[in-house]
Scaffold this active site. Structure first.
Site, PDB file in Angstrom:
ATOM      1  CG  ASP A   1      -1.808   4.088  -3.304  1.00  0.00           C
ATOM      2  OD1 ASP A   1      -1.282   5.215  -3.279  1.00  0.00           O
ATOM      3  OD2 ASP A   1      -1.183   3.051  -3.576  1.00  0.00           O
TER       4      ASP A   1
ATOM      5  CG  HIS B   1       1.838   4.805  -2.040  1.00  0.00           C
ATOM      6  ND1 HIS B   1       1.565   4.144  -3.220  1.00  0.00           N
ATOM      7  CD2 HIS B   1       3.160   5.096  -2.075  1.00  0.00           C
ATOM      8  CE1 HIS B   1       2.673   4.043  -3.924  1.00  0.00           C
ATOM      9  NE2 HIS B   1       3.657   4.607  -3.254  1.00  0.00           N
TER      10      HIS B   1
END
Length: 232
Positions: free
Chosen positions: A170, A201
Protein backbone atom coordinates in the site's frame (compact mmCIF):
# COMPACT_ATOMS: atom_id res chain seq x y z
CA UNK A 1 -30.48 6.97 -8.96
CA UNK A 2 -32.27 6.62 -5.63
CA UNK A 3 -31.44 9.08 -2.88
CA UNK A 4 -32.69 9.87 0.60
CA UNK A 5 -31.99 12.76 2.94
CA UNK A 6 -30.71 12.11 6.44
CA UNK A 7 -30.92 14.53 9.35
CA UNK A 8 -27.76 15.11 11.36
CA UNK A 9 -27.63 13.90 14.95
CA UNK A 10 -27.94 17.41 16.35
CA UNK A 11 -30.54 18.48 13.81
CA UNK A 12 -28.45 21.28 12.30
CA UNK A 13 -28.68 20.05 8.72
CA UNK A 14 -29.57 17.32 6.27
CA UNK A 15 -27.35 15.42 3.84
CA UNK A 16 -28.03 13.14 0.90
CA UNK A 17 -27.25 9.46 0.61
CA UNK A 18 -27.41 7.01 -2.28
CA UNK A 19 -29.65 4.04 -1.57
CA UNK A 20 -29.82 0.62 -3.22
CA UNK A 21 -32.70 -1.61 -2.15
CA UNK A 22 -33.04 -5.39 -2.48
CA UNK A 23 -35.96 -6.85 -4.39
CA UNK A 24 -37.53 -8.25 -1.22
CA UNK A 25 -37.35 -7.36 2.48
CA UNK A 26 -33.74 -6.61 3.44
CA UNK A 27 -31.87 -9.20 5.45
CA UNK A 28 -29.99 -6.29 7.12
CA UNK A 29 -28.60 -2.87 6.19
CA UNK A 30 -25.05 -1.86 5.30
CA UNK A 31 -23.70 1.69 5.26
CA UNK A 32 -21.09 2.08 2.52
CA UNK A 33 -18.43 4.62 3.47
CA UNK A 34 -16.85 6.52 0.60
CA UNK A 35 -13.24 7.02 -0.37
CA UNK A 36 -11.90 10.55 -0.74
CA UNK A 37 -13.55 10.66 -4.17
CA UNK A 38 -17.11 11.09 -2.91
CA UNK A 39 -20.12 8.92 -3.65
CA UNK A 40 -18.97 8.21 -7.19
CA UNK A 41 -19.87 5.46 -9.64
CA UNK A 42 -17.67 2.90 -7.91
CA UNK A 43 -19.26 3.48 -4.50
CA UNK A 44 -22.73 3.31 -6.01
CA UNK A 45 -21.80 -0.01 -7.63
CA UNK A 46 -20.70 -1.32 -4.22
CA UNK A 47 -24.18 -0.46 -2.94
CA UNK A 48 -25.83 -2.12 -5.92
CA UNK A 49 -23.88 -5.36 -5.33
CA UNK A 50 -24.90 -5.41 -1.67
CA UNK A 51 -28.54 -4.88 -2.64
CA UNK A 52 -28.26 -7.84 -5.02
CA UNK A 53 -27.11 -9.87 -2.00
CA UNK A 54 -30.26 -8.87 -0.13
CA UNK A 55 -29.05 -5.89 1.90
CA UNK A 56 -30.35 -2.36 2.10
CA UNK A 57 -27.22 -0.35 1.16
CA UNK A 58 -26.81 3.34 1.95
CA UNK A 59 -23.83 5.53 0.99
CA UNK A 60 -23.93 8.93 2.74
CA UNK A 61 -22.31 12.00 1.17
CA UNK A 62 -19.77 12.66 3.92
CA UNK A 63 -18.20 15.65 2.17
CA UNK A 64 -21.51 17.54 2.09
CA UNK A 65 -20.29 20.29 4.40
CA UNK A 66 -17.34 20.99 2.09
CA UNK A 67 -18.76 20.34 -1.38
CA UNK A 68 -22.06 18.47 -1.67
CA UNK A 69 -22.43 15.86 -4.38
CA UNK A 70 -18.74 15.64 -5.27
CA UNK A 71 -17.77 12.76 -7.57
CA UNK A 72 -14.13 12.35 -8.55
CA UNK A 73 -12.05 9.93 -10.64
CA UNK A 74 -8.77 8.79 -9.01
CA UNK A 75 -7.32 8.01 -12.45
CA UNK A 76 -7.44 11.72 -13.38
CA UNK A 77 -4.50 13.51 -11.75
CA UNK A 78 -6.30 16.82 -11.25
CA UNK A 79 -9.24 15.04 -9.62
CA UNK A 80 -6.93 12.99 -7.42
CA UNK A 81 -5.32 16.23 -6.22
CA UNK A 82 -8.75 17.72 -5.62
CA UNK A 83 -9.70 14.67 -3.56
CA UNK A 84 -6.56 14.97 -1.43
CA UNK A 85 -7.48 18.60 -0.80
CA UNK A 86 -10.96 17.62 0.33
CA UNK A 87 -9.47 15.00 2.64
CA UNK A 88 -7.42 17.75 4.29
CA UNK A 89 -10.55 19.78 5.00
CA UNK A 90 -12.69 16.88 6.19
CA UNK A 91 -13.60 16.70 9.90
CA UNK A 92 -13.40 12.97 10.63
CA UNK A 93 -15.04 13.21 14.05
CA UNK A 94 -18.00 14.98 12.45
CA UNK A 95 -17.98 12.35 9.72
CA UNK A 96 -18.45 9.60 12.32
CA UNK A 97 -21.47 11.47 13.66
CA UNK A 98 -22.93 11.56 10.14
CA UNK A 99 -22.25 7.83 9.77
CA UNK A 100 -24.01 7.25 13.10
CA UNK A 101 -26.97 9.29 11.83
CA UNK A 102 -27.00 7.07 8.73
CA UNK A 103 -26.92 3.93 10.89
CA UNK A 104 -29.90 5.22 12.85
CA UNK A 105 -31.74 6.05 9.64
CA UNK A 106 -31.00 2.55 8.31
CA UNK A 107 -32.47 0.96 11.43
CA UNK A 108 -35.81 2.70 10.76
CA UNK A 109 -36.06 0.75 7.48
CA UNK A 110 -35.59 -2.63 9.19
CA UNK A 111 -37.79 -4.77 11.40
CA UNK A 112 -37.24 -4.38 15.14
CA UNK A 113 -33.84 -5.82 16.01
CA UNK A 114 -32.60 -5.63 12.42
CA UNK A 115 -28.84 -5.33 12.18
CA UNK A 116 -26.69 -2.67 10.48
CA UNK A 117 -23.11 -3.00 9.28
CA UNK A 118 -20.63 -0.65 7.65
CA UNK A 119 -18.04 -1.17 4.95
CA UNK A 120 -15.53 1.49 3.96
CA UNK A 121 -12.66 2.01 1.58
CA UNK A 122 -9.45 4.08 1.99
CA UNK A 123 -10.58 7.01 4.15
CA UNK A 124 -13.77 5.00 4.54
CA UNK A 125 -11.75 2.07 5.86
CA UNK A 126 -10.36 4.30 8.58
CA UNK A 127 -13.84 5.61 9.31
CA UNK A 128 -15.15 2.02 9.48
CA UNK A 129 -12.62 1.32 12.25
CA UNK A 130 -13.65 4.51 14.06
CA UNK A 131 -17.31 3.58 13.64
CA UNK A 132 -16.64 0.17 15.19
CA UNK A 133 -15.05 1.89 18.19
CA UNK A 134 -17.50 4.76 18.61
CA UNK A 135 -20.97 3.51 17.67
CA UNK A 136 -23.30 0.55 18.20
CA UNK A 137 -22.86 -0.73 14.64
CA UNK A 138 -23.25 -4.51 14.50
CA UNK A 139 -20.33 -5.35 12.18
CA UNK A 140 -17.69 -3.37 10.29
CA UNK A 141 -15.31 -3.95 7.37
CA UNK A 142 -12.47 -1.67 6.29
CA UNK A 143 -10.49 -1.95 3.07
CA UNK A 144 -6.95 -0.52 3.00
CA UNK A 145 -7.67 1.74 5.95
CA UNK A 146 -5.22 4.58 6.46
CA UNK A 147 -3.63 5.67 9.73
CA UNK A 148 -4.97 2.90 11.96
CA UNK A 149 -1.74 2.91 13.97
CA UNK A 150 -2.78 6.29 15.36
CA UNK A 151 -6.17 4.93 16.42
CA UNK A 152 -5.07 1.83 18.33
CA UNK A 153 -5.86 3.58 21.61
CA UNK A 154 -9.55 3.13 20.72
CA UNK A 155 -9.36 -0.63 20.14
CA UNK A 156 -10.74 -1.61 23.55
CA UNK A 157 -14.02 0.12 22.65
CA UNK A 158 -14.58 -2.23 19.70
CA UNK A 159 -17.39 -4.48 20.95
CA UNK A 160 -18.69 -5.99 17.70
CA UNK A 161 -16.87 -7.80 14.85
CA UNK A 162 -14.47 -5.84 12.66
CA UNK A 163 -12.59 -7.09 9.60
CA UNK A 164 -9.74 -5.17 7.96
CA UNK A 165 -8.29 -5.91 4.51
CA UNK A 166 -4.65 -4.80 4.27
CA UNK A 167 -2.87 -4.17 0.96
CA UNK A 168 0.68 -5.50 1.34
CA UNK A 169 2.30 -2.88 -0.89
CA UNK A 170 0.00 0.00 0.00
CA UNK A 171 1.45 3.33 -1.11
CA UNK A 172 -0.41 5.07 1.73
CA UNK A 173 0.14 2.48 4.49
CA UNK A 174 3.78 1.48 4.83
CA UNK A 175 5.11 -1.82 6.17
CA UNK A 176 5.82 -0.31 9.60
CA UNK A 177 2.23 0.81 9.93
CA UNK A 178 0.98 -2.59 8.81
CA UNK A 179 3.17 -4.24 11.46
CA UNK A 180 1.73 -1.93 14.13
CA UNK A 181 -1.78 -2.86 13.04
CA UNK A 182 -0.98 -6.54 13.49
CA UNK A 183 0.79 -5.98 16.79
CA UNK A 184 -2.11 -3.98 18.15
CA UNK A 185 -5.04 -5.97 16.78
CA UNK A 186 -4.07 -9.59 16.10
CA UNK A 187 -5.10 -10.68 19.60
CA UNK A 188 -8.27 -8.61 19.75
CA UNK A 189 -11.18 -11.08 20.06
CA UNK A 190 -13.43 -9.04 17.76
CA UNK A 191 -10.93 -8.08 15.03
CA UNK A 192 -9.78 -10.07 12.00
CA UNK A 193 -7.00 -8.88 9.69
CA UNK A 194 -6.38 -10.18 6.17
CA UNK A 195 -3.21 -9.37 4.22
CA UNK A 196 -2.94 -9.19 0.44
CA UNK A 197 0.77 -9.41 -0.43
CA UNK A 198 1.88 -7.39 -3.43
CA UNK A 199 -1.40 -5.46 -3.66
CA UNK A 200 -1.59 -1.67 -3.67
CA UNK A 201 -4.07 0.77 -2.21
CA UNK A 202 -7.44 0.66 -3.93
CA UNK A 203 -7.14 -2.92 -5.19
CA UNK A 204 -10.85 -3.63 -4.61
CA UNK A 205 -12.25 -0.60 -6.38
CA UNK A 206 -15.09 -1.39 -8.77
CA UNK A 207 -13.73 0.59 -11.71
CA UNK A 208 -10.47 2.15 -12.85
CA UNK A 209 -6.77 1.42 -12.99
CA UNK A 210 -6.33 0.52 -9.32
CA UNK A 211 -8.49 -2.62 -9.43
CA UNK A 212 -6.75 -5.97 -8.98
CA UNK A 213 -9.45 -8.51 -9.85
CA UNK A 214 -8.14 -11.63 -8.09
CA UNK A 215 -7.42 -9.86 -4.80
CA UNK A 216 -10.66 -7.88 -5.05
CA UNK A 217 -12.69 -11.04 -5.52
CA UNK A 218 -10.94 -12.73 -2.61
CA UNK A 219 -11.51 -9.78 -0.27
CA UNK A 220 -15.11 -9.31 -1.36
CA UNK A 221 -15.84 -13.01 -0.81
CA UNK A 222 -14.50 -12.71 2.73
CA UNK A 223 -16.62 -9.63 3.27
CA UNK A 224 -19.76 -11.39 2.06
CA UNK A 225 -19.11 -14.28 4.40
CA UNK A 226 -18.39 -11.94 7.30
CA UNK A 227 -21.63 -10.02 6.83
CA UNK A 228 -23.65 -13.22 6.32
CA UNK A 229 -22.32 -14.49 9.67
CA UNK A 230 -22.65 -11.28 11.65
CA UNK A 231 -25.66 -9.53 10.10
CA UNK A 232 -27.69 -12.39 8.66
Amino acid sequence: MSEIEIETLDGDGRFKAYVAKPESSPRAAIVVIQEIFGVNRGIRQKCDHLAADGYLAIAPDLFWRIEPGIELDPDVEAEMNQALGLMGKFDQDQGIKDIEATIRAARTHLPEGGKVGVVGYCLGGRLAYMTAARTDVDASVGYYAVGIDGLLGEKDAIANPLMLHIAGDDGFVDKETQAKMHEGLDHHPKVTLHDYPGEDHGFATEVGNRRSPQAADEADARTRGFFAKNLG
